[in-house]
Design a protein around this motif. Sequence first.
Motif, short mmCIF file in Angstrom:
data_model
loop_
_atom_site.label_atom_id
_atom_site.label_comp_id
_atom_site.label_asym_id
_atom_site.label_seq_id
_atom_site.Cartn_x
_atom_site.Cartn_y
_atom_site.Cartn_z
N GLY A 713 0.80 -1.22 0.00
CA GLY A 713 0.00 0.00 0.00
C GLY A 713 0.83 1.26 0.00
O GLY A 713 0.29 2.35 -0.24
N ASP A 714 2.14 1.15 0.27
CA ASP A 714 3.01 2.32 0.18
C ASP A 714 3.18 2.70 -1.30
O ASP A 714 3.15 1.85 -2.20
N PHE A 715 3.37 3.97 -1.54
CA PHE A 715 3.62 4.43 -2.91
C PHE A 715 5.10 4.24 -3.19
O PHE A 715 5.95 4.79 -2.50
N VAL A 716 5.41 3.48 -4.27
CA VAL A 716 6.79 3.11 -4.56
C VAL A 716 7.20 3.70 -5.90
O VAL A 716 6.43 3.69 -6.88
N SER A 717 8.44 4.22 -5.96
CA SER A 717 9.01 4.70 -7.21
C SER A 717 10.46 4.27 -7.27
O SER A 717 11.11 4.05 -6.25
N VAL A 718 10.97 4.10 -8.55
CA VAL A 718 12.33 3.63 -8.77
C VAL A 718 12.98 4.49 -9.83
O VAL A 718 12.32 4.95 -10.78
N SER A 730 9.99 0.80 -12.83
CA SER A 730 8.85 0.63 -11.93
C SER A 730 9.28 -0.24 -10.78
O SER A 730 10.34 -0.88 -10.81
N GLY A 731 8.45 -0.24 -9.75
CA GLY A 731 8.80 -1.02 -8.56
C GLY A 731 7.61 -1.73 -8.00
O GLY A 731 6.47 -1.27 -8.13
N ALA A 732 7.87 -2.82 -7.33
CA ALA A 732 6.81 -3.59 -6.68
C ALA A 732 7.31 -4.07 -5.34
O ALA A 732 8.46 -4.47 -5.19
N ILE A 733 6.43 -3.96 -4.32
CA ILE A 733 6.77 -4.43 -2.98
C ILE A 733 6.64 -5.93 -2.96
O ILE A 733 5.57 -6.50 -3.24
N THR A 734 7.72 -6.59 -2.66
CA THR A 734 7.71 -8.06 -2.67
C THR A 734 7.72 -8.65 -1.27
O THR A 734 7.19 -9.73 -1.06
N THR A 735 8.35 -7.98 -0.33
CA THR A 735 8.25 -8.39 1.08
C THR A 735 8.08 -7.14 1.92
O THR A 735 8.45 -6.03 1.50
N THR A 736 7.49 -7.28 3.11
CA THR A 736 7.19 -6.12 3.96
C THR A 736 7.79 -6.30 5.34
O THR A 736 8.28 -7.37 5.70
N GLY A 737 7.74 -5.23 6.13
CA GLY A 737 8.22 -5.26 7.50
C GLY A 737 9.62 -4.71 7.63
O GLY A 737 10.13 -4.00 6.77
N SER A 738 10.27 -5.07 8.76
CA SER A 738 11.58 -4.52 9.04
C SER A 738 12.64 -4.95 8.04
O SER A 738 13.68 -4.32 7.92
N ALA A 744 12.80 -3.74 -8.26
CA ALA A 744 12.82 -2.72 -9.30
C ALA A 744 12.80 -3.41 -10.67
O ALA A 744 13.49 -4.41 -10.89
N ARG A 745 12.01 -2.89 -11.59
CA ARG A 745 11.90 -3.47 -12.93
C ARG A 745 12.25 -2.41 -13.96
O ARG A 745 11.69 -1.32 -13.94
N ALA A 746 13.20 -2.76 -14.89
CA ALA A 746 13.55 -1.89 -16.01
C ALA A 746 12.97 -2.49 -17.27
O ALA A 746 13.32 -3.63 -17.65
#
Length: 771
Positions: A713-718, A730-738, A744-746
């Motif tokens: 749910g965080d807004f991600v940019s690369v 572009s970017g995608a969150i793959t794991t969360t937490g600490s 990152a995808r090119a």
Amino acid sequence: MADHIQIGDIAPRVHYVTNGMQGAFTYPFPIFEIEDLEVRLDNVREFSGFTVSGAGDSNGGQVTFDVPPAPGRRLTLRRNLRLARTSDFQSNGVLRARVLNDELDYQVAAMQEQQDALTGAMRLDPSEYGDLTLPSAPGRANKVLGFDATGGIALLAQTGLITNAFTGAVPRSVEDKLAEALTARDFGAVGDGVADDGPALQAAMNAAAVAGKLLVIGEGTHRTTMPLSLSGDAAGLTMRGSILYAGTWGQAALTIGSGGAARNATRHYAGLRVMRATQSDWSSESDVGIRLVNLDACHVEVLQAEGFCIGIQTLGDERGFEDSTLHLGRIANNRYGLDIRTGSAAGWNNSITYMGGHFANASSVNPTLSRFGVRFSCAAGAYNRHNAHHFVGPAFELQRQGTPGTVDAIPFLVDVADARAITARGIRMEQCSPYVARHTGGANDCLYEVGYVGTYGFTGAGIHYPAGATRAGGTVVALHQAAAAHGSPRLVAEAGNVRARAFRWNSTDIGFEGMTVLSGNPSGPPTTMNGLCFAGLSSITLNNDNITLPTSRGIGFVVDCTLCKEFFLAAEGTTLRPFIVQFDGSETVLNDSAPVLFSNMNTVWQGSPSSWWEGNADLDSLSAGIALNRLQRVTLHSSAAYAVIGVRGGSAGAVLKALRLYVGGTDAPAILAGGGRLWGGRELTASITYDPPSIAAGANATQAVTLPYVQGGDFVSVSHSSASGFIEWSGAITTTGSSGTVTARATNRHASTAIDLASGTLMVRAVKPRL
């Protein structure tokens, strides 16, 4: 009807007491001409400002003033005829009855005036006969007129009567005149600095008290080996000389006013000068120069008090010392220049104005002992709430001995459990400690305006709160080289709408931009700033325009307090409790050995695991119906380098709307949030060195980047430091937490050509959403 004046049996004078409104006054006796009437106001004859009617009328007439006389004046209307014959009867002439009657009327009127005048003359009783002829002028010169044993006139020797030269003065005896004021010389005081004038001075003071007279101690140095006391029954004291005390130690050289429950009111004591013959070693606080007891609405002028442990002591004994004005001169070489004291539970010391005063010490006088200009004190069990003391232009030159100072040399020592409204304006500090005041208890609402600090440079003019102090109740306005800054107190941290700063930290926790969140029961327990300050916590409720803060949660600002130790905390909401957590330079939490102070409430140490100090009342609680707690001064411990200053819920339904933090105009402390700190920032960033492979047209390449605390749910940019117009990141969150990760995808958007980017920095950014 008679055609001439009828002279009846009526006195030719009348008296009135004017009322300020009546302008016309009747005279009931006849006059022949207007000029025959004499008009007097308070025994002064008047010749204008009025008109007279009724001349020639047997029943008298009226005097009318242009302006009514002022009230309370004595008005006398009196007939005063000229004794002259105004007619003459001719030989063989016609003797007309009218002319004869007028002549006889005039004579009768004149005799009435003489009869009236005789009633005010001294004369023998009708039954007595004798000769009252005065002796000739040479015989009665320099004699007093009297009467002998038989009642006859006798000339007596001059008795010493004297009369003031001014109008209205009455004769008085020389003894009566000399008894108006008593002087020390009347009782044998010499004033040569050698003779022991103590007995003479005390005799004079006793006489002044018995007679209720003013005592004058004239020019010269009056040495005494005995302590002196002037009772409050005396009308006052004026000194044109000085008292040199050469008596035993441990006593007040001069005591003015009666002790116990006596009230010594509306007295004037001028020119007081008391010095010690030998310098006190400051070992006994009973060694006092001038002690003023139970004065009320009095005026006191002290020109000099020198060489004692306590130069001047004002004492509210079993009654108050109050509503008086003290003019101070040279107060030198005393451990305590002025001691403002109460002596019993029934006494008080309030509402006094002090003008001037030079509190000084020589560098050679007791150089190893601390010294203070003004002390507020009380005896054991005595009333300890001095209030409303105002100082105008005091100067302090206390000799702090060395750089840095090795002894205390502080202008004001507030050494009582409570004191209110002590103000001092235009203070001059020379050779003093870097403190203008020391508060040992809970003094409040105190203001010190320091106009000048000299010697050894400007090292400060703060307030020292030693162990045992319970309130940070003093404010210093240091005008010295900083006057312009004081007109603009600095707002260093502001959350004008705390609700608008809320963001989602993770699925359960809420954070606030620019602020940190604390727990009342953190696990561990943590001992460092990073362990106690959270980026977000649960159990906080977001409302439309505010937040609900439970008792287990606190929110505040993290400040760098390395230099600035005083802050002002203002909060808008309900049932909010202020709290402070302090850390040393290594960011380790400080324990209860480093207390903090609030200005209008006491502090309570909560201990581990929260390790915070908090106020003992809510900010919106009322004291006698008044919200005194809303703006709190916060004074941090001198060893603190960092601190969290904020509020927690004082009840389960506590509401927080806004929170602000101020400092004085000369300070600019840093607020720690975001950036290198986990708390207070919505943005997370990470970067790595990355050399992407050659990417065929329409193909893509991926790279995982560790980004702690990123959440779904965080807004991600690369982005990448090597740019190409056809490579889309572009970017995608793959794991969360600490240990969260962003992939990152090119993607190569070129239709036919492969692209190989140069090695560079791959940057990943995540922004927490607002709530």
